[in-house]
Design an enzyme around this catalytic site. Structure first.
Site, PDB file in Angstrom:
ATOM      1  N   HIS A  90     -10.306  -5.451  -2.655  1.00 15.15           N
ATOM      2  CA  HIS A  90     -11.302  -5.357  -1.578  1.00 15.15           C
ATOM      3  C   HIS A  90     -12.504  -4.620  -2.157  1.00 15.15           C
ATOM      4  CE1 HIS A  90      -8.720  -6.835   1.568  1.00 15.15           C
ATOM      5  NE2 HIS A  90      -7.770  -5.973   1.249  1.00 15.15           N
ATOM      6  N   GLU A  92      -6.080 -10.027  -2.291  1.00 15.61           N
ATOM      7  CA  GLU A  92      -6.851  -9.939  -1.032  1.00 15.61           C
ATOM      8  C   GLU A  92      -8.351  -9.850  -1.306  1.00 15.61           C
ATOM      9  OE1 GLU A  92      -5.359  -6.878   1.594  1.00 15.61           O
ATOM     10  OE2 GLU A  92      -3.272  -7.444   1.266  1.00 15.61           O
ATOM     11  N   ASN A  98       2.056  -4.480  -3.462  1.00 16.77           N
ATOM     12  CA  ASN A  98       0.663  -4.862  -3.255  1.00 16.77           C
ATOM     13  C   ASN A  98      -0.142  -3.599  -2.948  1.00 16.77           C
ATOM     14  OD1 ASN A  98      -1.319  -6.961  -2.847  1.00 16.77           O
ATOM     15  ND2 ASN A  98      -1.150  -6.621  -0.631  1.00 16.77           N
ATOM     16  N   ASP A 114     -12.147  -9.848  -1.367  1.00 17.15           N
ATOM     17  CA  ASP A 114     -13.349 -10.066  -0.547  1.00 17.15           C
ATOM     18  C   ASP A 114     -14.406  -9.059  -0.987  1.00 17.15           C
ATOM     19  OD1 ASP A 114     -12.033  -7.885   0.646  1.00 17.15           O
ATOM     20  OD2 ASP A 114     -12.230  -8.622   2.688  1.00 17.15           O
ATOM     21  N   GLU A 153       0.798  -1.227   0.000  1.00 17.66           N
ATOM     22  CA  GLU A 153       0.000   0.000   0.000  1.00 17.66           C
ATOM     23  C   GLU A 153       0.832   1.279   0.000  1.00 17.66           C
ATOM     24  OE1 GLU A 153      -2.903  -0.365   3.142  1.00 17.66           O
ATOM     25  OE2 GLU A 153      -3.785  -2.148   2.257  1.00 17.66           O
TER      26      GLU A 153
HETATM   27  C1  XIL Z   1      -5.928  -6.757   7.870  1.00 19.18           C
HETATM   28  C2  XIL Z   1      -6.234  -8.071   8.576  1.00 19.18           C
HETATM   29  O1  XIL Z   1      -7.124  -8.820   7.773  1.00 19.18           O
HETATM   30  C3  XIL Z   1      -6.809  -7.834   9.953  1.00 19.18           C
HETATM   31  O2  XIL Z   1      -6.960  -9.064  10.673  1.00 19.18           O
HETATM   32  C4  XIL Z   1      -5.864  -6.921  10.740  1.00 19.18           C
HETATM   33  O3  XIL Z   1      -6.410  -6.648  12.007  1.00 19.18           O
HETATM   34  C5  XIL Z   1      -5.597  -5.664   9.970  1.00 19.18           C
HETATM   35  O4  XIL Z   1      -5.096  -5.975   8.682  1.00 19.18           O
HETATM   36  N1  XIL Z   1      -4.821  -4.605   3.323  1.00 19.18           N
HETATM   37  C6  XIL Z   1      -3.758  -5.379   3.715  1.00 19.18           C
HETATM   38  C7  XIL Z   1      -3.910  -6.331   4.846  1.00 19.18           C
HETATM   39  O5  XIL Z   1      -2.710  -5.374   3.050  1.00 19.18           O
HETATM   40  O6  XIL Z   1      -2.722  -6.452   5.578  1.00 19.18           O
HETATM   41  C8  XIL Z   1      -5.037  -5.956   5.770  1.00 19.18           C
HETATM   42  O7  XIL Z   1      -5.241  -7.036   6.665  1.00 19.18           O
HETATM   43  C9  XIL Z   1      -6.304  -5.672   4.969  1.00 19.18           C
HETATM   44  C10 XIL Z   1      -6.094  -4.523   4.021  1.00 19.18           C
END
Ligand code: XIL
Length: 487
Positions: free
Chosen positions: A378, A409, A342, A411, A301
């Site tokens: 996301h 990631e 990422n 969802d 990020e």
């Molecule tokens: C999130 C986890 O899923 C949670 O359990 C934690 O409390 C916070 O981080 N982008 C990312 C991940 O790169 O590391 C994040 O993960 C979600 C957003």
């Protein structure tokens, strides 16, 4: 068994507060159906900290919910007892007292009827109402330390003739089915946490049956891997890697350089020492996992929501060069590992994507090593919804620059399960259509432990973004992916 302090904390997003990480590290539990006694023996200790949990704490979003538990600790001559009933972060009962002798040889907790009775050495017993917790079922043992101590022995006995048995978790205890990965044309991954893996056979079964790639959800973040400067704690992440290896899954490491999830000492380090800290962290972690972790999110990020690069401790110390420095260090640490940047919000056209391409082109022009890009995907609201052809085009633009892609990631908000299914299908479909896209990873497995659980809320308010609901029933999105991945 020696228990040493490591200062692991969960960093709360956007604040300087830190929440203790669960002291569950023994992976032992006992099962009981009636009154019991747990006895711990010490070779004369002035300090100990022990906890019995009804379930292991799960890390949700920068937060862990406090399960029902009793915690007992001795420190500097003070004995503290706390009782949590699962309804909030604060103990519902607590007491503190000063035993006559400030060292301990033996400590017991009895659970009889609706009470705990605590014995320390030969002192007067301490009675507490049990508030309805820890009466039966699986009870988890947690050990913790502010200073080192040694547990000489621990035993569990029944006080009413029923069975009380101490167990070690058997991570191979699962029910396997032919799942998503069977016959899939790409690697199918999931973000995985150790606590549900230890506690929940249904979670293990879903993981082992469906996924060919494991990404530690939190266990490889700097706050957990290097809780103190120069002290690396690989145990939890190692357990995840071991599980992956035993199940024939590949491992993708997440994440080395990030603006979040950094331990307090790292955040508070001086800007002059920060480059060394970053490079050393990369070298140590990638060195430890050489040959076991195939690819890494080296920089996570890097973009700001308002445009340009995200402000963080690395940018503050090194300017935008931190990204190049990190990638070079990663290549040097493990030349065989594939290294990624990422990021979220790269699925759509617009300024953010242009900024990202600009960053990539600058890195390439400077000869900085980079193998690929993770599209987090996301999808939390309508505005996040992905147009498959745009995503395919973005992967194509990266491929023209010699870069691989991964869906890293995924969802999707799930008020409408059909819309959710179609977004899962769109994003996975874009990967399937792109030869440079290597894998599709969902950010978790079941809503029961999902990262979109509302923070700081009791009772738990679970999210609805993942492929399995909170009862571990596959959703329509799962069925849709199953068909798609095999087509
Ligand atoms: C999130 C986890 O899923 C949670 O359990 C934690 O409390 C916070 O981080 N982008 C990312 C991940 O790169 O590391 C994040 O993960 C979600 C957003």
């Amino acid at each position: 068994m020696e228990i040493t302090p490591i200062d692991r904390r969960i960093v709360t997003l956007g604040s300087a507060s830190y929440q203790a990480n669960p002291p569950y590290n023994t992976a032992s539990y006992f099962t009981t159906s009636g009154d019991y006694r747990m006895t711990a023996k010490f070779n004369t200790e002035s300090s100990f900290s022990l906890r019995l949990y009804a379930s292991l704490p799960i890390i949700y979003d920068e937060w862990r919910a406090e399960p029902a538990s009793i915690g007992v600790s001795l420190e500097q001559g003070n004995l503290r007892v706390n009782l949590w009933d699962g309804s909030g972060s604060e103990p519902v009962d607590s007491l503190q007292l000063t035993p006559d002798v400030p060292v301990v040889q033996q400590f017991s907790i009895d659970h009889i009827d609706n009470r705990f009775i605590l014995y320390i050495n030969n002192e007067e017993p301490i009675m507490l109402d049990d508030r309805g917790i820890l009466r039966e079922g699986k009870l988890w043992l947690g050990l913790d330390a502010n200073q080192s101590w040694t547990l000489a022995d621990i035993s569990i006995t029944s006080l009413n003739g029923s069975d009380v048995v101490l167990h070690e978790v058997d991570l191979t205890d699962t029910t396997l089915t032919a799942g998503l990965m069977t016959g899939a044309r790409k690697q199918v991954g999931a973000a995985v946490a150790l606590e549900p893996l230890l506690m929940d056979k249904g979670y293990r079964s879903a993981l082992y049956s469906n996924f060919s790639l494991l990404v530690p959800e939190n266990a490889m973040k700097p706050q957990f891997l290097q809780p103190r400067h120069g002290v690396f704690v690989f145990d939890d992440a190692d357990q995840l890697v071991k599980v992956a290896v035993s199940q024939g899954m590949a491992v993708h490491g997440h994440t080395l350089v990030f603006s979040e999830a950094n331990p307090q000492w790292m955040t508070e380090s001086t800007t002059t020492e920060r480059q060394t800290i970053m490079v050393d962290h990369i070298a140590q972690v990638m060195g430890h996992y050489k040959g076991k972790v195939a690819s890494w999110d080296v920089v996570n990020e890097p973009l700001a929501d308002e445009g340009g690069l995200r402000q963080n401790i690395w940018l503050e110390a090194m300017g935008q060069d931190y990204i190049a420095v990190a990638l070079r260090a990663a290549r040097a640490a493990d030349p065989d590992a594939k290294i990624f940047i990422n990021e979220y919000g790269l699925e759509a056209d617009g300024e953010r994507w242009q900024t990202f391409l600009g960053l990539i082109d600058k890195l390439r022009a400077a000869g900085v090593p980079l193998d690929g890009v993770g599209f987090q995907s996301h999808i939390y609201e309508t505005a996040d919804e992905v147009d498959g052809s745009v995503l395919v085009n973005h992967m194509q633009q990266l491929a023209e620059r010699g870069l691989a892609a991964r869906i890293s990631e995924l969802d999707v908000h799930g008020e409408d399960v059909d819309q959710q299914a179609s977004q899962y299908e769109t994003v996975a479909g874009a990967c399937l259509k792109s030869s440079s896209c290597q894998s599709i990873t969902t950010w978790g497995i079941t809503d029961k432990y999902g990262s979109t659980t509302e923070s700081q809320a009791y009772p738990l308010s679970l999210g609805d973004d993942l492929l399995w609901d909170e009862t571990l029933k596959p959703k329509p999105a799962y069925r849709r992916l199953e068909v798609l991945l095999k087509s």
